[in-house]
Design a protein around this motif. Sequence first.
Motif: not given
Length: 366
Positions: A139-149
Amino acid sequence: MKLELDITPLADWFKNYQKPMLIAGPCSAESEEQMLETAAQIAAFYPNSIFRAGIWKPRTRPNTFEGIGDIGLKWMQEVKAQTGLLTATEVANADHVEKCLKAGIDILWIGARTTVNPFSVQEIADALQGVDIPVFVKNPINPDAQLWAGALERVNNAGIKKIAAIHRGFHSFDNGPFRNAPKWELAIEIKTACPQLPMICDPSHISGNPELIPYIAQKAIDLDMDGLMIETHRDPTVALSDAKQQVKPFQLKEIIDDLSIRSATVDNADFQSKLVELRLMIRKLDNDLLELLAKRMAISSQIGEYKRDNDVTILQVAHWKKLFAESLATGEVLGLPESFIKELYQVIHDESIRRQTEVMNKVKKK
Ligand code: PEP
Ligand code: MN
């Protein structure tokens, strides 16, 4: 969230897959002896695990240990030759991908500092075109599910079908006792959008210390995650990176031995029918709760009108404090923790204020 990925199930590519898939090894490759000794100790009790070691390390500050570099690839080959373990390392650019493919590394992962950058992820995806190798996306460092997806999609679009997501926690202002806040809801969001996507938890980077690892690992298993990545070093006290969170191989064994492995389904008719019955009860209660909340909000709107017609402010701090304190006390009697009541009332109160604001902004009734 929508996330459609074309995925090869774990069991179809990971020989003798058993839950949890275990990825263990040092944060960084440091020396050939360190790698071989650590790997041999892990292989002795978990021969079906995957050996991890970072070769190029994305450190926050320069002039710290930035990884051993290309020579580490040779040591990985030696680990595989001597222990039979599959090998995995982090790639952050096309050059890393090419070198790993050439060296026969079995699995690649994209680190949290790379997932944040779609340019880097795309560069890696382009370098993977036409290659058949498993790729795990942290997962990316920042809590962003869209970036992960988005990173998972870019890798999948390059034709990679052996994909897993790694949940390693997020940087946030309130990390609590953790190095990186778990924010389980983001991993659950990804898993809900794409149930066939294997999810691996990295309790080491979430915890930041060995004490919390068993708790995080068990929680991941209870959330039906498929694997664990745990940083393991023959002697963490001398580790050149993440020394505070690595465990020794014998500690890793204890963590794994102590896990209660639970599966998502069970072939037992009695269990299933009881579960269905309990779930129906919950469904009914949830409906009751929603109906009650709707009634409560309708009264909030009425109060809004009444306040508006009498030119009284929406927020009446003294009253709100009293109501909240009373609810906390009732919650305590009912066995509901303070933190739960606090959060619950926060959302209820927010919605109540929103409704009253809506009413206030309408033209005053005559
Ligand atoms: C690592 O696995 O050592 C690492 C650098 O992790 P992350 O990308 O999750 O910070
Ligand atoms: Mn690390």
